[in-house]
Design a protein around this motif. Structure first.
Motif, PDB file in Angstrom:
ATOM      1  N   GLY A 197      -0.447  -5.532  -3.500  1.00  0.00           N
ATOM      2  CA  GLY A 197       0.626  -6.186  -4.238  1.00  0.00           C
ATOM      3  C   GLY A 197       1.978  -5.909  -3.595  1.00  0.00           C
ATOM      4  N   ALA A 198       2.191  -4.633  -3.248  1.00  0.00           N
ATOM      5  CA  ALA A 198       3.480  -4.244  -2.662  1.00  0.00           C
ATOM      6  C   ALA A 198       3.677  -4.901  -1.298  1.00  0.00           C
ATOM      7  CB  ALA A 198       3.540  -2.727  -2.545  1.00  0.00           C
ATOM      8  N   ALA A 199       2.613  -4.963  -0.507  1.00  0.00           N
ATOM      9  CA  ALA A 199       2.722  -5.546   0.839  1.00  0.00           C
ATOM     10  C   ALA A 199       3.010  -7.046   0.758  1.00  0.00           C
ATOM     11  CB  ALA A 199       1.447  -5.287   1.632  1.00  0.00           C
ATOM     12  N   ARG A 200       2.414  -7.691  -0.241  1.00  0.00           N
ATOM     13  CA  ARG A 200       2.665  -9.123  -0.438  1.00  0.00           C
ATOM     14  C   ARG A 200       4.127  -9.382  -0.772  1.00  0.00           C
ATOM     15  NH1 ARG A 200      -2.235 -11.936  -2.401  1.00  0.00           N
ATOM     16  NH2 ARG A 200      -3.400 -12.071  -0.452  1.00  0.00           N
ATOM     17  N   ALA A 201       4.768  -8.377  -1.416  1.00  0.00           N
ATOM     18  CA  ALA A 201       6.141  -8.589  -1.881  1.00  0.00           C
ATOM     19  C   ALA A 201       7.168  -8.362  -0.773  1.00  0.00           C
ATOM     20  CB  ALA A 201       6.422  -7.666  -3.064  1.00  0.00           C
ATOM     21  N   ILE A 202       6.712  -7.877   0.373  1.00  0.00           N
ATOM     22  CA  ILE A 202       7.673  -7.664   1.477  1.00  0.00           C
ATOM     23  C   ILE A 202       8.126  -9.029   1.995  1.00  0.00           C
ATOM     24  CG2 ILE A 202       8.008  -6.677   3.776  1.00  0.00           C
ATOM     25  CD1 ILE A 202       5.783  -4.676   3.094  1.00  0.00           C
ATOM     26  N   PRO A 203       9.452  -9.244   2.049  1.00  0.00           N
ATOM     27  CA  PRO A 203       9.943 -10.569   2.451  1.00  0.00           C
ATOM     28  C   PRO A 203       9.500 -10.928   3.870  1.00  0.00           C
ATOM     29  CG  PRO A 203      11.748  -9.126   1.772  1.00  0.00           C
ATOM     30  CD  PRO A 203      10.534  -8.309   1.754  1.00  0.00           C
ATOM     31  N   GLN A 204       9.038 -12.127   4.042  1.00  0.00           N
ATOM     32  CA  GLN A 204       8.567 -12.570   5.350  1.00  0.00           C
ATOM     33  C   GLN A 204       9.686 -12.609   6.392  1.00  0.00           C
ATOM     34  OE1 GLN A 204       5.547 -13.142   6.744  1.00  0.00           O
ATOM     35  NE2 GLN A 204       4.791 -12.199   4.863  1.00  0.00           N
ATOM     36  N   ILE A 212      11.347 -12.146  16.405  1.00  0.00           N
ATOM     37  CA  ILE A 212      12.366 -12.687  17.305  1.00  0.00           C
ATOM     38  C   ILE A 212      12.905 -11.591  18.210  1.00  0.00           C
ATOM     39  CG2 ILE A 212      14.714 -13.651  17.382  1.00  0.00           C
ATOM     40  CD1 ILE A 212      13.914 -15.163  14.760  1.00  0.00           C
ATOM     41  N   ASP A 213      13.027 -10.383  17.593  1.00  0.00           N
ATOM     42  CA  ASP A 213      13.514  -9.245  18.385  1.00  0.00           C
ATOM     43  C   ASP A 213      12.450  -8.677  19.303  1.00  0.00           C
ATOM     44  OD1 ASP A 213      15.921  -9.524  17.226  1.00  0.00           O
ATOM     45  OD2 ASP A 213      15.650  -7.941  15.731  1.00  0.00           O
ATOM     46  N   GLY A 214      11.222  -9.240  19.224  1.00  0.00           N
ATOM     47  CA  GLY A 214      10.176  -8.834  20.151  1.00  0.00           C
ATOM     48  C   GLY A 214       9.343  -7.655  19.714  1.00  0.00           C
ATOM     49  N   ALA A 215       9.320  -7.335  18.387  1.00  0.00           N
ATOM     50  CA  ALA A 215       8.501  -6.219  17.908  1.00  0.00           C
ATOM     51  C   ALA A 215       7.047  -6.656  17.793  1.00  0.00           C
ATOM     52  CB  ALA A 215       9.005  -5.738  16.552  1.00  0.00           C
ATOM     53  N   GLY A 216       6.121  -5.793  18.261  1.00  0.00           N
ATOM     54  CA  GLY A 216       4.698  -6.096  18.158  1.00  0.00           C
ATOM     55  C   GLY A 216       4.165  -5.777  16.769  1.00  0.00           C
ATOM     56  N   ARG A 217       2.878  -5.989  16.596  1.00  0.00           N
ATOM     57  CA  ARG A 217       2.301  -5.807  15.263  1.00  0.00           C
ATOM     58  C   ARG A 217       2.387  -4.362  14.794  1.00  0.00           C
ATOM     59  NH1 ARG A 217      -3.302  -8.770  14.549  1.00  0.00           N
ATOM     60  NH2 ARG A 217      -2.984  -7.980  12.468  1.00  0.00           N
ATOM     61  N   TYR A 218       2.120  -3.391  15.691  1.00  0.00           N
ATOM     62  CA  TYR A 218       2.153  -1.988  15.280  1.00  0.00           C
ATOM     63  C   TYR A 218       3.567  -1.567  14.935  1.00  0.00           C
ATOM     64  CZ  TYR A 218      -2.658  -1.879  16.692  1.00  0.00           C
ATOM     65  OH  TYR A 218      -3.986  -2.133  16.762  1.00  0.00           O
ATOM     66  N   ARG A 219       4.497  -2.038  15.783  1.00  0.00           N
ATOM     67  CA  ARG A 219       5.896  -1.714  15.533  1.00  0.00           C
ATOM     68  C   ARG A 219       6.331  -2.282  14.176  1.00  0.00           C
ATOM     69  NH1 ARG A 219      10.428  -1.266  19.961  1.00  0.00           N
ATOM     70  NH2 ARG A 219      11.871  -0.211  18.566  1.00  0.00           N
ATOM     71  N   GLN A 220       5.878  -3.518  13.907  1.00  0.00           N
ATOM     72  CA  GLN A 220       6.210  -4.127  12.603  1.00  0.00           C
ATOM     73  C   GLN A 220       5.646  -3.290  11.462  1.00  0.00           C
ATOM     74  OE1 GLN A 220       5.043  -8.223  12.340  1.00  0.00           O
ATOM     75  NE2 GLN A 220       6.097  -8.779  14.230  1.00  0.00           N
ATOM     76  N   PHE A 221       4.395  -2.822  11.654  1.00  0.00           N
ATOM     77  CA  PHE A 221       3.747  -2.041  10.598  1.00  0.00           C
ATOM     78  C   PHE A 221       4.532  -0.769  10.316  1.00  0.00           C
ATOM     79  CE2 PHE A 221       0.775   1.296   9.293  1.00  0.00           C
ATOM     80  CZ  PHE A 221       0.258   0.727   8.153  1.00  0.00           C
ATOM     81  N   HIS A 223       7.664   0.063  11.242  1.00  0.00           N
ATOM     82  CA  HIS A 223       9.101  -0.032  10.972  1.00  0.00           C
ATOM     83  C   HIS A 223       9.471  -0.952   9.821  1.00  0.00           C
ATOM     84  CE1 HIS A 223       9.239   1.930  14.910  1.00  0.00           C
ATOM     85  NE2 HIS A 223      10.367   2.454  14.440  1.00  0.00           N
ATOM     86  N   ILE A 224       8.560  -1.817   9.433  1.00  0.00           N
ATOM     87  CA  ILE A 224       8.860  -2.682   8.276  1.00  0.00           C
ATOM     88  C   ILE A 224       7.922  -2.374   7.117  1.00  0.00           C
ATOM     89  CG2 ILE A 224       9.022  -5.032   7.417  1.00  0.00           C
ATOM     90  CD1 ILE A 224       9.577  -5.877  10.322  1.00  0.00           C
ATOM     91  N   THR A 225       6.637  -2.531   7.366  1.00  0.00           N
ATOM     92  CA  THR A 225       5.682  -2.417   6.269  1.00  0.00           C
ATOM     93  C   THR A 225       5.741  -1.045   5.601  1.00  0.00           C
ATOM     94  OG1 THR A 225       4.270  -3.856   7.582  1.00  0.00           O
ATOM     95  CG2 THR A 225       3.299  -2.875   5.627  1.00  0.00           C
ATOM     96  N   LEU A 226       5.554   0.024   6.389  1.00  0.00           N
ATOM     97  CA  LEU A 226       5.511   1.357   5.792  1.00  0.00           C
ATOM     98  C   LEU A 226       6.779   1.702   5.020  1.00  0.00           C
ATOM     99  CD1 LEU A 226       3.625   3.940   8.021  1.00  0.00           C
ATOM    100  CD2 LEU A 226       2.974   2.912   5.844  1.00  0.00           C
ATOM    101  N   PRO A 227       7.979   1.529   5.600  1.00  0.00           N
ATOM    102  CA  PRO A 227       9.191   1.847   4.814  1.00  0.00           C
ATOM    103  C   PRO A 227       9.290   1.011   3.546  1.00  0.00           C
ATOM    104  CG  PRO A 227       9.730   1.521   7.138  1.00  0.00           C
ATOM    105  CD  PRO A 227       8.298   1.133   6.980  1.00  0.00           C
ATOM    106  N   GLN A 228       8.851  -0.240   3.630  1.00  0.00           N
ATOM    107  CA  GLN A 228       8.937  -1.098   2.450  1.00  0.00           C
ATOM    108  C   GLN A 228       7.925  -0.696   1.371  1.00  0.00           C
ATOM    109  OE1 GLN A 228      10.836  -4.183   1.827  1.00  0.00           O
ATOM    110  NE2 GLN A 228      12.185  -3.346   3.369  1.00  0.00           N
ATOM    111  N   LEU A 229       6.899   0.035   1.757  1.00  0.00           N
ATOM    112  CA  LEU A 229       5.875   0.436   0.791  1.00  0.00           C
ATOM    113  C   LEU A 229       6.213   1.765   0.122  1.00  0.00           C
ATOM    114  CD1 LEU A 229       2.500  -0.422   2.567  1.00  0.00           C
ATOM    115  CD2 LEU A 229       3.625  -1.635   0.712  1.00  0.00           C
ATOM    116  N   ARG A 230       7.390   2.297   0.418  1.00  0.00           N
ATOM    117  CA  ARG A 230       7.717   3.643  -0.043  1.00  0.00           C
ATOM    118  C   ARG A 230       7.524   3.802  -1.559  1.00  0.00           C
ATOM    119  NH1 ARG A 230      12.593   5.955  -1.474  1.00  0.00           N
ATOM    120  NH2 ARG A 230      12.533   8.223  -1.325  1.00  0.00           N
ATOM    121  N   ASN A 231       8.060   2.867  -2.335  1.00  0.00           N
ATOM    122  CA  ASN A 231       7.942   3.006  -3.788  1.00  0.00           C
ATOM    123  C   ASN A 231       6.501   2.906  -4.252  1.00  0.00           C
ATOM    124  OD1 ASN A 231      10.668   3.282  -3.929  1.00  0.00           O
ATOM    125  ND2 ASN A 231      11.054   1.110  -4.373  1.00  0.00           N
TER     126      ASN A 231
END
Lengths: 318, 434
Positions: A197-204, A212-221, A223-231
């Motif tokens: 549920g939380a991962a779905r709520a992360i804005p696309q 666009i900045d050239g981040a790969g899938r792991y980097r996205q995970f 630097h974006i996914t994990l911090p956004q899942l903090r709560n």
């Protein structure tokens, strides 16, 4: 949220025409929730949580086997409990199982949850299969695994290279391993659901920008996914800790606290004292220890994690 | 999540059971008896035998003005429920129990009616039962219970083909058993199947060996509060014999992971992976349910072997002597209760019990034994029990209920080596005996 909208409207001033009802009146009736609003919940809580808790506290200073009337014995139960090696050991075992639960289930359910939030093929079908353990009762799950792990006719019999003589319930380390494994098997789906549920709520847009900045899938995970899942992580961990401290059925059915007292966790020891040895006083004292410990741990987690002043990570929130 | 779901249940159980938010131990609010409705409430352990009990109640109600109501409690909850209602107004008039230690605390709390008054008026209430069985509900010299189900002596079962292949006869003496263990090990099977995960099957080995070596007096003295009984030379000898058997690999290595109650040890014997299993007489019907072909052709049984130099009579037996009906002192209908108890030695009772595979312990059982589902097996057990000078009640039933948890721990820990003999002796001495 709703109060914000309604109160914002009168500020726009009354409009011409009478198509809309005057908004001012609805704003005042909604108002700010007063204490009366909390009354039903408060009464319920007082009746069903506070009252039994007080009774347990009183009973912990009494000696009672269920026959006749309880006798006041002062600190007897407590001082005996303090010197009881089984009690001390049970506290360590409880903590160990809780920590094991959090350490194993958190990474697993994050990975599964993030995966389940995606749009891959077969995802829906596989997710359903992963969630099945969640639908079973803890009792059924424990009975099932006890039979599956029978050393002569279960999994260990066919995988001797891994399990040796299969005496999983006869030694402390393996018995604890089984308990941790069965809890993981059963509760990971629930936490997966939270992370999904939380991962779905992360804005696309965050991912689009990263791409666009050239981040790969792991980097996205990372630097974006994990911090956004903090709560979500904090929520899930608190639930795991509370669940771990109050684990009971799995121990009752899988190991009965054995071999000997090797897996006698506090909640099981309380049951053992109260309902097998009919020593309700000591049982109540253990119960109280558990309540106090769980409360303190929850408070610490809330404080340390900043859960109490948690802010929304939703897009557009300030 | 968990916590919240459980709270309402907790309170439903009332203040007596208000332990914590985590306990699910108090389900099943049904089955409570109310005291003042002019009826006799009979509280029984809920299982398959209830159909016999229902029939007897119907028979009784046909002729009696005071009616009997049968309240059944699901087995696993029975003892907890009984303990929590017996001193309240919801208490029944008559209740099912295991005799021995299961009623001792109630006698001490002055809740039970001694039955000597009933027996004086109607001596059949004692004479119609086998003495070794009746005596297990005698507390401090007074009878408190009437046998009301079947007896379940513990027997040494074996797999006939497995024994034949290894060249082993059912052992009559301890030395023969040790010899059989070696031969079965050589043949590549676990000599003795044991559901150590349940612990009470392990206890059966203690019961028999202590009885054979030290005689029934040791436990009787220990139950009277004589702590030195456990330190005696006989006690140490029995422990040594048990240790020797375990160390010889008689039970394999993973017995603590095997359970009887989930069919693990049952299958071990039926599938030919083990030679023997020590179990209560209900084992036959269990095998009949789980492994019909084996039960009919391959399952053999014998009495527990004798031990050379032992003080106990080799004819002694051990196990569940029977279940009993005990009467509460405060019952308002003692005469009607006495009439009801008479049914426990009626021909109808014996026939109905035999028909469902139970073996009653009344003197008229002999007459009907050929109507049992397996007459030969029933005859074997009946003679065993009738001829036994002493019938050792299972330890966890002989001790008060509150000791059973610590007793089980001590037994499991000695058996698997976590406790040495001295540790076991200390643990047994620490058990409350009343």
């Amino acid at each position: 949220m709703t109060t914000k909208i309604t109160s914002a409207r009168p500020a726009a001033g009354p409009r011409k025409g009478s198509r809309r009802r005057p908004p001012a009146s609805s704003a005042t009736t909604v108002g700010r929730p007063g204490f009366a609003w909390a009354l039903p919940a408060a009464v319920f809580f007082a009746l069903f949580a506070i009252t039994p808790l007080i009774m347990v506290a009183v009973l912990s200073f009494m000696s009672w086997d269920g026959l006749g009337s309880p006798e006041f014995v002062g600190m007897d139960n407590w001082s005996r409990l303090m010197d009881d090696p089984v009690m001390l050991n049970s506290v360590w075992l409880t903590l160990l199982l809780t920590v094991l639960g959090v350490a194993i289930q958190t990474p697993l359910s994050i990975v599964l949850g993030v995966w389940a939030a995606g749009h891959q093929r077969n995802r829906a079908v596989l997710s359903v299969i992963y969630f099945i353990p969640l639908l079973l009762s803890a009792t059924a799950v424990s009975v099932l695994w006890r039979a599956l792990l029978d050393p002569n006719f279960g999994i260990p019999a066919d995988a001797a290279w891994l399990f040796g003589d299969g005496n999983l319930f006869g030694e402390q380390a393996t018995a604890i391993g089984v308990l941790a494994f069965v809890s993981t098997w059963q509760f990971t789906p629930f936490h997966t659901l939270i992370y999904q549920g939380a991962a779905r709520a992360i804005p696309q847009v965050l991912y689009q920008a990263a791409e666009i900045d050239g981040a790969g899938r792991y980097r996205q995970f990372f630097h974006i996914t994990l911090p956004q899942l903090r709560n979500a992580m904090i929520t899930s961990m608190i639930l795991m800790i509370v669940g771990g401290l109050t684990t009971f059925e799995t121990v009752l059915i899988l190991t009965q606290g054995g071999p000997g007292t090797d897996t006698t966790i506090s909640a099981y020891y309380m049951y053992d004292k109260a309902f097998k040895s009919f020593d309700f006083g000591t049982g109540s004292a253990i119960a109280l220890v558990l309540v106090i410990a769980a409360t303190i741990i929850s408070l610490v987690v809330v404080k340390v994690s900043g859960y109490d002043k948690m802010r929304s990570t939703m897009e557009g929130s300030s | 999540m968990k916590t919240r779901a459980r709270l309402p249940r907790l309170v439903a159980c009332g203040a007596t059971l208000a332990l914590t938010v985590t306990l699910a131990a108090c389900g099943g609010g049904d089955g409570g008896a109310s005291a003042d409705d002019g009826k006799i409430h009979v509280l029984v352990y809920g299982d398959a035998t209830n159909k016999v009990e229902k029939k007897l109640v119907d028979t009784f109600n046909k002729t009696s003005d005071v009616k009997v109501v049968l309240d059944t409690i699901p087995g696993a909850d029975y003892q907890k429920k009984l303990q929590t209602i017996i001193s309240t107004p919801q208490a029944p008039d008559v209740f099912f129990n295991w005799g021995g230690g299961s009623i001792k605390p109630f006698v001490k709390a002055d809740l039970l009616l001694p039955l000597d008054g009933f027996i004086e008026k109607n001596p059949d209430l004692e004479n119609k039962f086998l003495p070794s069985v009746f005596n297990n509900a005698v507390v401090d010299g007074k009878p408190y219970g009437v046998p009301m189900r079947g007896t379940q002596p513990v027997l040494l079962f074996h797999n006939k083909p497995v024994l034949a292949d290894a060249g082993v006869e059912p052992p009559k003496t301890w030395d023969e058993l040790l010899d059989a263990v070696e031969k079965l090990k050589d043949a590549g099977v676990t000599p003795i199947a044991l559901g150590g995960g349940d612990i009470w099957p392990t206890q059966m080995w203690f019961q028999y060996l202590f009885d054979r070596i030290a005689g029934p007096e040791l436990l009787a003295n220990a139950l009277k509060g004589d702590k030195s009984a456990w330190e005696s030379a006989d006690s140490k000898k029995a422990l040594g014999v048990i240790k020797e058997l375990v160390d010889a690999g008689a039970f394999g290595k993973n017995y603590d992971s095997v359970k009887y109650t989930n069919g693990g040890s049952v299958q071990l014997l039926a599938s030919g992976k083990a030679g023997f299993e020590l179990m209560g007489s209900w084992y036959y019907s269990q095998q009949l349910t789980d492994h019909k072909a084996f039960a009919e052709k391959g399952l053999g049984y014998s009495t527990f072997p004798t031990v050379k130099g032992g003080k106990g009579d080799p004819a002694n037996t051990a196990g569940n002597t029977n279940n009993y009906y005990s009467v509460l002192k405060k019952t308002k209908h003692p005469e009607a209760v006495a009439e009801f108890l008479k049914l426990m030695y009626s021909d109808e009772f014996v026939k109905e019990q035999l028909a469902i595979g139970n073996l009653p312990t009344t003197t008229n059982t002999d007459k009907f034994i050929d109507t049992a589902s397996n007459p030969e097996y029933a005859r074997f057990q009946y003679d065993l029990v009738a001829d036994a000078p002493s019938f050792q009640l299972s330890w966890d039933q002989a001790y008060p209920q509150k000791s059973s948890s610590d007793l089980h721990k001590a037994i499991q820990q000695f058996f698997n080596g976590q406790l040495d003999a001295d540790g076991f002796i200390k643990a047994m001495q620490a058990l409350p005996t009343e």
